[in-house]
Write a protein that holds these residues in place. Structure first.
Motif, mmCIF file in Angstrom:
data_model
loop_
_atom_site.group_PDB
_atom_site.id
_atom_site.type_symbol
_atom_site.label_atom_id
_atom_site.label_comp_id
_atom_site.label_asym_id
_atom_site.label_seq_id
_atom_site.Cartn_x
_atom_site.Cartn_y
_atom_site.Cartn_z
ATOM 1 N N ALA A 1 -30.839 11.645 -51.354
ATOM 2 C CA ALA A 1 -30.471 10.259 -51.019
ATOM 3 C C ALA A 1 -29.884 10.186 -49.613
ATOM 4 O O ALA A 1 -30.166 9.247 -48.853
ATOM 5 N N ALA A 2 -29.068 11.176 -49.252
ATOM 6 C CA ALA A 2 -28.489 11.196 -47.909
ATOM 7 C C ALA A 2 -29.563 11.376 -46.847
ATOM 8 O O ALA A 2 -29.512 10.761 -45.773
ATOM 9 N N ARG A 3 -30.552 12.211 -47.132
ATOM 10 C CA ARG A 3 -31.657 12.401 -46.179
ATOM 11 C C ARG A 3 -32.416 11.099 -45.973
ATOM 12 O O ARG A 3 -32.792 10.738 -44.847
ATOM 13 N N MET A 4 -32.632 10.375 -47.056
ATOM 14 C CA MET A 4 -33.304 9.085 -46.968
ATOM 15 C C MET A 4 -32.502 8.113 -46.109
ATOM 16 O O MET A 4 -33.058 7.427 -45.239
ATOM 17 N N GLU A 5 -31.185 8.081 -46.329
ATOM 18 C CA GLU A 5 -30.337 7.165 -45.562
ATOM 19 C C GLU A 5 -30.303 7.543 -44.089
ATOM 20 O O GLU A 5 -30.255 6.673 -43.218
ATOM 21 N N TRP A 6 -30.335 8.827 -43.792
ATOM 22 C CA TRP A 6 -30.328 9.265 -42.401
ATOM 23 C C TRP A 6 -31.609 8.837 -41.684
ATOM 24 O O TRP A 6 -31.575 8.396 -40.529
ATOM 25 N N ILE A 7 -32.738 8.950 -42.377
ATOM 26 C CA ILE A 7 -34.007 8.516 -41.780
ATOM 27 C C ILE A 7 -33.962 7.025 -41.472
ATOM 28 O O ILE A 7 -34.380 6.584 -40.396
ATOM 29 N N LYS A 8 -33.435 6.233 -42.406
ATOM 30 C CA LYS A 8 -33.345 4.790 -42.180
ATOM 31 C C LYS A 8 -32.385 4.456 -41.050
ATOM 32 O O LYS A 8 -32.680 3.623 -40.190
ATOM 33 N N LEU A 9 -31.237 5.120 -41.039
ATOM 34 C CA LEU A 9 -30.217 4.800 -40.046
ATOM 35 C C LEU A 9 -30.683 5.122 -38.629
ATOM 36 O O LEU A 9 -30.512 4.324 -37.715
ATOM 37 N N ARG A 10 -31.274 6.275 -38.451
ATOM 38 C CA ARG A 10 -31.678 6.675 -37.101
ATOM 39 C C ARG A 10 -32.901 5.909 -36.607
ATOM 40 O O ARG A 10 -33.177 5.874 -35.412
ATOM 41 N N SER A 11 -33.660 5.295 -37.521
ATOM 42 C CA SER A 11 -34.848 4.554 -37.118
ATOM 43 C C SER A 11 -34.536 3.114 -36.711
ATOM 44 O O SER A 11 -35.401 2.425 -36.169
ATOM 45 N N LEU A 12 -33.308 2.662 -36.973
ATOM 46 C CA LEU A 12 -32.922 1.301 -36.607
ATOM 47 C C LEU A 12 -32.481 1.257 -35.145
ATOM 48 O O LEU A 12 -31.601 2.015 -34.731
ATOM 49 N N ARG A 13 -33.065 0.359 -34.366
ATOM 50 C CA ARG A 13 -32.681 0.230 -32.966
ATOM 51 C C ARG A 13 -31.230 -0.200 -32.813
ATOM 52 O O ARG A 13 -30.546 0.198 -31.867
ATOM 53 N N SER A 14 -30.773 -1.014 -33.741
ATOM 54 C CA SER A 14 -29.401 -1.520 -33.645
ATOM 55 C C SER A 14 -28.382 -0.385 -33.680
ATOM 56 O O SER A 14 -27.290 -0.506 -33.105
ATOM 57 N N THR A 15 -28.719 0.725 -34.337
ATOM 58 C CA THR A 15 -27.790 1.858 -34.406
ATOM 59 C C THR A 15 -27.519 2.417 -33.020
ATOM 60 O O THR A 15 -26.367 2.576 -32.603
ATOM 61 N N SER A 16 -28.585 2.719 -32.285
ATOM 62 C CA SER A 16 -28.429 3.286 -30.940
ATOM 63 C C SER A 16 -27.743 2.312 -30.004
ATOM 64 O O SER A 16 -26.847 2.689 -29.230
ATOM 65 N N TYR A 17 -28.152 1.044 -30.060
ATOM 66 C CA TYR A 17 -27.567 0.040 -29.177
ATOM 67 C C TYR A 17 -26.072 -0.134 -29.449
ATOM 68 O O TYR A 17 -25.268 -0.226 -28.518
ATOM 69 N N ALA A 18 -25.714 -0.192 -30.727
ATOM 70 C CA ALA A 18 -24.314 -0.408 -31.089
ATOM 71 C C ALA A 18 -23.445 0.780 -30.667
ATOM 72 O O ALA A 18 -22.344 0.600 -30.137
ATOM 73 N N LEU A 19 -23.934 1.985 -30.894
ATOM 74 C CA LEU A 19 -23.153 3.166 -30.529
ATOM 75 C C LEU A 19 -23.033 3.296 -29.014
ATOM 76 O O LEU A 19 -21.976 3.696 -28.499
ATOM 77 N N LEU A 20 -24.084 2.939 -28.295
ATOM 78 C CA LEU A 20 -24.023 2.967 -26.831
ATOM 79 C C LEU A 20 -23.028 1.924 -26.320
ATOM 80 O O LEU A 20 -22.227 2.195 -25.408
#
Length: 269
Positions: free
Chosen positions: A23-42
């Motif tokens: 389940a964690a692997r699945m969530e990691w794939i989803k999280l890293r594929s979202l553009r908003s993740t990179s933009y927000a962290l930057l």
């Protein structure tokens, strides 16, 4: 997120059931594929660093015994946490509520029928990423801000245990606000309302209470704890101690995730 990405995220090996690791692997794939993740962290990194540098560049040496005793450059350099918490908190909301708005929550729960496990995996992956980014950014902000201090101004050092504690707790605070946002998203299932609740708890309510009742009640709200308990090296009168403030924040995080988990189990997707 593309159809191919979802297919990879939800793919289950034949004959095997999902556990926390899958389940964690699945969530990691989803999280890293979202553009908003990179933009927000930057945005978090740039905003916090810029705020810290500007604040320290305008910090002057104190004059007078009282001002010298209260002078806390570490607290000044960590002023950007007020911005970082908003970005990380909203990202936490989106990690949860975004699945409801797109309808992909049904695929998530079909792949992981144990809803508490699904939420635990989501919180673990996002919380771990937010903690890593929070600690790296706060340390980087501290170093950049200290370099911007003018001559003649006392320079804080990470060799000082109280400074190190303030920096590390501030990074951990960002992760907890992110998890609070995720919990609120699980409770409301609606992005706008979840962000409204998050902003109310972190900004609006403490400001209103501080203006009407002083710090008696306001000191128990996240932003007040971050700015006056966690990120200080000089104790602030009337505020919680750093460790008491951390305990209160842990209660906030646990409460929202617990309520969100219970509602996730009881309600239809």
């Amino acid at each position: 997120m593309t159809t191919t990405t979802y297919a990879a995220a939800y793919a289950q090996p034949p004959g095997r059931r999902y556990g926390l690791r899958q389940a964690a692997r699945m969530e990691w794939i989803k999280l890293r594929s979202l553009r908003s993740t990179s933009y927000a962290l930057l945005l978090t990194a740039v905003g916090m660093t810029a705020t810290g540098v500007v604040t320290m560049a305008n910090t002057k040496a104190p004059h007078g015994a009282h001002k010298v005793a209260a002078f806390d450059p570490t607290n000044n350099v960590l002023a950007g946490v007020a911005l970082g918490q908003l970005v990380i908190g909203v990202l936490g909301v989106l990690v949860m509520s975004g699945e409801y708005s797109s309808g992909t929550i049904r695929a998530t729960l079909a792949a992981v029928p144990d809803r508490r496990l699904a939420l635990a995996a989501k919180a673990g992956v996002f919380g771990g990423l937010a903690l890593l980014v929070g600690e790296v950014v706060t340390v980087g902000t501290f170093l950049a801000g200290r370099a911007a201090l003018g001559a003649g101004v006392p320079h804080p050092s990470l060799d000082d245990p109280t400074v190190w504690r303030a920096v590390l707790m501030s990074g951990g605070y960002l992760a907890m606000v992110g998890l609070i946002g995720l919990g609120i998203g699980a409770v409301t299932r609606h992005t706008a309302s979840a962000i409204g609740v998050l902003v109310g708890i972190t900004y609006v309510l403490p400001a209103l209470l501080a203006g009407t009742t002083g710090t008696t009640v306001a000191k128990f709200f996240p932003t007040m704890i971050a700015g006056n308990s966690l990120a200080v090296t000089v104790p602030v009168d009337g505020m919680l101690s750093p460790w008491a403030g951390l305990a209160v924040l842990c209660l906030y995080t646990a409460a929202f995730l617990t309520v969100g988990g219970r509602l996730l189990v009881r309600r239809d997707a």
